[in-house]
Motif scaffolding. Structure first.
Motif, PDB file in Angstrom:
ATOM      1  N   ASP A  88      18.387  60.637  63.678  1.00 34.01           N
ATOM      2  CA  ASP A  88      18.743  59.930  62.445  1.00 34.01           C
ATOM      3  C   ASP A  88      17.676  58.913  62.073  1.00 34.01           C
ATOM      4  OD1 ASP A  88      19.426  58.308  64.636  1.00 34.01           O
ATOM      5  OD2 ASP A  88      21.007  57.279  63.514  1.00 34.01           O
ATOM      6  N   ARG A  89      17.056  58.270  63.083  1.00 30.49           N
ATOM      7  CA  ARG A  89      15.987  57.319  62.799  1.00 30.49           C
ATOM      8  C   ARG A  89      14.751  58.027  62.254  1.00 30.49           C
ATOM      9  NH1 ARG A  89      14.827  52.190  64.494  1.00 30.49           N
ATOM     10  NH2 ARG A  89      17.093  51.951  64.336  1.00 30.49           N
ATOM     11  N   GLN A  90      14.428  59.182  62.818  1.00 35.19           N
ATOM     12  CA  GLN A  90      13.294  59.943  62.313  1.00 35.19           C
ATOM     13  C   GLN A  90      13.528  60.392  60.875  1.00 35.19           C
ATOM     14  OE1 GLN A  90      12.595  62.735  65.931  1.00 35.19           O
ATOM     15  NE2 GLN A  90      10.674  62.637  64.810  1.00 35.19           N
ATOM     16  N   LEU A  91      14.745  60.865  60.610  1.00 35.53           N
ATOM     17  CA  LEU A  91      15.057  61.309  59.253  1.00 35.53           C
ATOM     18  C   LEU A  91      14.995  60.135  58.286  1.00 35.53           C
ATOM     19  CD1 LEU A  91      15.896  63.566  57.359  1.00 35.53           C
ATOM     20  CD2 LEU A  91      18.282  63.113  57.961  1.00 35.53           C
ATOM     21  N   TRP A  92      15.559  59.001  58.684  1.00 32.83           N
ATOM     22  CA  TRP A  92      15.526  57.803  57.852  1.00 32.83           C
ATOM     23  C   TRP A  92      14.089  57.400  57.545  1.00 32.83           C
ATOM     24  CZ3 TRP A  92      17.177  54.321  54.616  1.00 32.83           C
ATOM     25  CH2 TRP A  92      16.694  53.013  54.646  1.00 32.83           C
ATOM     26  N   ASN A  93      13.253  57.368  58.567  1.00 36.85           N
ATOM     27  CA  ASN A  93      11.858  56.982  58.363  1.00 36.85           C
ATOM     28  C   ASN A  93      11.108  57.997  57.503  1.00 36.85           C
ATOM     29  OD1 ASN A  93      12.131  54.653  59.893  1.00 36.85           O
ATOM     30  ND2 ASN A  93      11.432  55.604  61.783  1.00 36.85           N
ATOM     31  N   GLY A  94      11.413  59.287  57.720  1.00 41.69           N
ATOM     32  CA  GLY A  94      10.782  60.314  56.902  1.00 41.69           C
ATOM     33  C   GLY A  94      11.190  60.217  55.441  1.00 41.69           C
ATOM     34  N   LEU A  95      12.479  59.944  55.200  1.00 38.27           N
ATOM     35  CA  LEU A  95      12.950  59.792  53.822  1.00 38.27           C
ATOM     36  C   LEU A  95      12.331  58.567  53.148  1.00 38.27           C
ATOM     37  CD1 LEU A  95      16.732  60.710  54.164  1.00 38.27           C
ATOM     38  CD2 LEU A  95      14.958  62.024  52.984  1.00 38.27           C
ATOM     39  N   VAL A 184      15.108  50.634  41.394  1.00 44.04           N
ATOM     40  CA  VAL A 184      15.482  51.371  42.602  1.00 44.04           C
ATOM     41  C   VAL A 184      14.273  51.445  43.524  1.00 44.04           C
ATOM     42  CG1 VAL A 184      16.260  53.569  43.560  1.00 44.04           C
ATOM     43  CG2 VAL A 184      17.217  52.740  41.407  1.00 44.04           C
ATOM     44  N   THR A 185      14.406  50.912  44.729  1.00 38.90           N
ATOM     45  CA  THR A 185      13.311  50.925  45.686  1.00 38.90           C
ATOM     46  C   THR A 185      13.371  52.178  46.556  1.00 38.90           C
ATOM     47  OG1 THR A 185      14.553  49.796  47.424  1.00 38.90           O
ATOM     48  CG2 THR A 185      13.416  48.401  45.805  1.00 38.90           C
ATOM     49  N   ALA A 186      12.268  52.437  47.259  1.00 34.87           N
ATOM     50  CA  ALA A 186      12.233  53.579  48.172  1.00 34.87           C
ATOM     51  C   ALA A 186      13.290  53.424  49.254  1.00 34.87           C
ATOM     52  CB  ALA A 186      10.844  53.707  48.784  1.00 34.87           C
ATOM     53  N   ARG A 187      13.463  52.215  49.745  1.00 32.18           N
ATOM     54  CA  ARG A 187      14.471  51.960  50.773  1.00 32.18           C
ATOM     55  C   ARG A 187      15.871  52.257  50.246  1.00 32.18           C
ATOM     56  NH1 ARG A 187      14.735  48.902  55.494  1.00 32.18           N
ATOM     57  NH2 ARG A 187      16.822  48.145  56.002  1.00 32.18           N
ATOM     58  N   GLN A 188      16.159  51.844  49.019  1.00 30.22           N
ATOM     59  CA  GLN A 188      17.474  52.099  48.447  1.00 30.22           C
ATOM     60  C   GLN A 188      17.719  53.588  48.239  1.00 30.22           C
ATOM     61  OE1 GLN A 188      16.987  49.591  45.018  1.00 30.22           O
ATOM     62  NE2 GLN A 188      18.108  47.878  45.928  1.00 30.22           N
ATOM     63  N   ALA A 189      16.684  54.298  47.774  1.00 28.94           N
ATOM     64  CA  ALA A 189      16.831  55.739  47.570  1.00 28.94           C
ATOM     65  C   ALA A 189      17.078  56.444  48.895  1.00 28.94           C
ATOM     66  CB  ALA A 189      15.581  56.306  46.897  1.00 28.94           C
ATOM     67  N   ALA A 190      16.338  56.054  49.932  1.00 32.30           N
ATOM     68  CA  ALA A 190      16.523  56.668  51.246  1.00 32.30           C
ATOM     69  C   ALA A 190      17.911  56.363  51.802  1.00 32.30           C
ATOM     70  CB  ALA A 190      15.442  56.181  52.207  1.00 32.30           C
ATOM     71  N   ALA A 191      18.373  55.124  51.624  1.00 36.08           N
ATOM     72  CA  ALA A 191      19.700  54.753  52.104  1.00 36.08           C
ATOM     73  C   ALA A 191      20.787  55.525  51.362  1.00 36.08           C
ATOM     74  CB  ALA A 191      19.916  53.246  51.936  1.00 36.08           C
ATOM     75  N   THR A 192      20.608  55.730  50.070  1.00 37.70           N
ATOM     76  CA  THR A 192      21.568  56.512  49.290  1.00 37.70           C
ATOM     77  C   THR A 192      21.708  57.915  49.853  1.00 37.70           C
ATOM     78  OG1 THR A 192      21.140  55.268  47.253  1.00 37.70           O
ATOM     79  CG2 THR A 192      22.044  57.487  47.005  1.00 37.70           C
ATOM     80  N   MET A 194      20.833  58.981  52.920  1.00 39.62           N
ATOM     81  CA  MET A 194      21.388  58.945  54.273  1.00 39.62           C
ATOM     82  C   MET A 194      22.901  58.752  54.229  1.00 39.62           C
ATOM     83  SD  MET A 194      19.162  59.492  56.699  1.00 39.62           S
ATOM     84  CE  MET A 194      19.911  58.798  58.189  1.00 39.62           C
ATOM     85  N   ASN A 195      23.373  57.863  53.363  1.00 40.25           N
ATOM     86  CA  ASN A 195      24.814  57.651  53.243  1.00 40.25           C
ATOM     87  C   ASN A 195      25.526  58.905  52.736  1.00 40.25           C
ATOM     88  OD1 ASN A 195      25.147  54.966  54.132  1.00 40.25           O
ATOM     89  ND2 ASN A 195      24.347  54.183  52.217  1.00 40.25           N
ATOM     90  N   PHE A 196      24.845  59.637  51.881  1.00 34.85           N
ATOM     91  CA  PHE A 196      25.418  60.857  51.323  1.00 34.85           C
ATOM     92  C   PHE A 196      25.445  61.985  52.353  1.00 34.85           C
ATOM     93  CE2 PHE A 196      24.664  64.942  49.098  1.00 34.85           C
ATOM     94  CZ  PHE A 196      25.832  65.008  48.362  1.00 34.85           C
ATOM     95  N   ALA A 197      24.376  62.080  53.152  1.00 37.57           N
ATOM     96  CA  ALA A 197      24.204  63.263  53.990  1.00 37.57           C
ATOM     97  C   ALA A 197      24.495  63.058  55.465  1.00 37.57           C
ATOM     98  CB  ALA A 197      22.768  63.796  53.835  1.00 37.57           C
ATOM     99  N   TRP A 198      24.115  61.905  56.022  1.00 35.63           N
ATOM    100  CA  TRP A 198      24.108  61.841  57.482  1.00 35.63           C
ATOM    101  C   TRP A 198      25.498  61.849  58.106  1.00 35.63           C
ATOM    102  CZ3 TRP A 198      20.717  63.239  60.810  1.00 35.63           C
ATOM    103  CH2 TRP A 198      20.963  62.997  62.154  1.00 35.63           C
ATOM    104  N   ALA A 199      26.468  61.178  57.496  1.00 37.56           N
ATOM    105  CA  ALA A 199      27.809  61.167  58.089  1.00 37.56           C
ATOM    106  C   ALA A 199      28.352  62.586  58.218  1.00 37.56           C
ATOM    107  CB  ALA A 199      28.749  60.304  57.255  1.00 37.56           C
ATOM    108  N   GLY A 200      28.146  63.389  57.179  1.00 41.23           N
ATOM    109  CA  GLY A 200      28.594  64.771  57.235  1.00 41.23           C
ATOM    110  C   GLY A 200      27.836  65.581  58.267  1.00 41.23           C
ATOM    111  N   LEU A 201      26.530  65.380  58.332  1.00 40.68           N
ATOM    112  CA  LEU A 201      25.726  66.077  59.332  1.00 40.68           C
ATOM    113  C   LEU A 201      26.175  65.701  60.745  1.00 40.68           C
ATOM    114  CD1 LEU A 201      22.132  65.814  57.801  1.00 40.68           C
ATOM    115  CD2 LEU A 201      23.409  67.923  58.233  1.00 40.68           C
ATOM    116  N   ASP A 202      26.430  64.427  60.942  1.00 41.61           N
ATOM    117  CA  ASP A 202      26.822  63.961  62.262  1.00 41.61           C
ATOM    118  C   ASP A 202      28.149  64.602  62.689  1.00 41.61           C
ATOM    119  OD1 ASP A 202      26.310  62.228  64.547  1.00 41.61           O
ATOM    120  OD2 ASP A 202      28.016  61.054  63.858  1.00 41.61           O
TER     121      ASP A 202
END
Length: 226
Positions: A88-95, A184-192, A194-202
């Motif tokens: 998840d950290r790698q994906l977050w950093n990549g996004l 909209v910052t890059a961090r905000q876009a990435a967080a959006t 991750m919030n949309f996708a990662w919980a479901g992936l997990d």
């Protein structure tokens, strides 16, 4: 422009100037409307010199697409390092790296995501190859996360590939949205994303997939939930 000054400029630097000018012109004019005269003027060189270095408008556009695609894929890979981090950290950093790059290079992103895909198979194939590299990278991250979650059996290869395609497609659309939405910052876009996708992936990786109503005893994801 002084002829002597241009003559002393290293070829590699001069060529990058041409590509920089071409990225800006193609992004803002479109491939068809962009002129070699405008590109040469913006680069501060003569039009014959552009042709000497890059042969034709088609070859110039191909060089632009390749350079921008390579820069984007390298940014994503560099951002996701080191490889030993949790998935998840790698994906977050990549996004974050993806959205940072597209925000900092909006003309390059416009060339890749809008122009190259609509002006011939040659250009579209260049973009498709770069996209496939990013999808493959995300596929590896999802597969690694599934293994780390001790799923038995692992997620099917086809499903992992589909999840990666969906995630990359969402990132591409979100990059367009972020670029068109002030503040909209890059961090905000990435967080959006991750919030949309990662919980479901997990949940999926841990054997808790969402099951469509009425499919509790069906195949696919429902079968894995049983």
């Amino acid at each position: 422009m002084g002829a002597g000054k241009t003559k002393r400029m290293p070829r590699a630097v001069r060529e990058q100037q041409m590509l920089d000018a071409a990225v800006r012109t193609f992004a803002r004019r479109g491939y068809t409307a962009a002129s070699m005269d405008e590109i040469a003027e913006l680069a501060g060189v003569s039009k014959p010199l552009v042709y000497l270095y890059l042969n034709s408008k088609e070859d110039l556009f191909t060089a632009v697409v390749r350079r921008e695609a390579r820069a984007l894929t390298e940014a994503v890979r560099a951002g996701a390092r080191p490889a030993g981090q949790p998935a998840d950290r790698q994906l977050w950093n990549g996004l974050r790296a993806f959205f940072t790059h597209t925000a900092q290079h909006p003309d390059g992103w416009a060339v890749l995501h809008l122009q190259a895909r609509t002006h011939g198979e040659r250009f579209a194939a260049e973009v498709a190859a770069a996209r496939a590299e990013i999808v493959a990278f995300v596929t590896q991250l999802i597969a690694a996360a599934a293994r780390a979650a001790h799923r038995d059996p692992d997620l099917p290869e086809r499903e992992v590939a589909g999840l990666a395609e969906a995630l990359v497609g969402a990132a591409e659309s979100l990059a367009d949205w972020a670029g068109a939405t002030p503040g909209v910052t890059a961090r905000q876009a990435a967080a959006t994303l991750m919030n949309f996708a990662w919980a479901g992936l997990d949940d999926l990786m841990r054997g808790r997939p969402w099951v469509p109503p009425g499919d509790e005893s069906g195949d696919g994801a429902a079968a894995r939930a049983g």
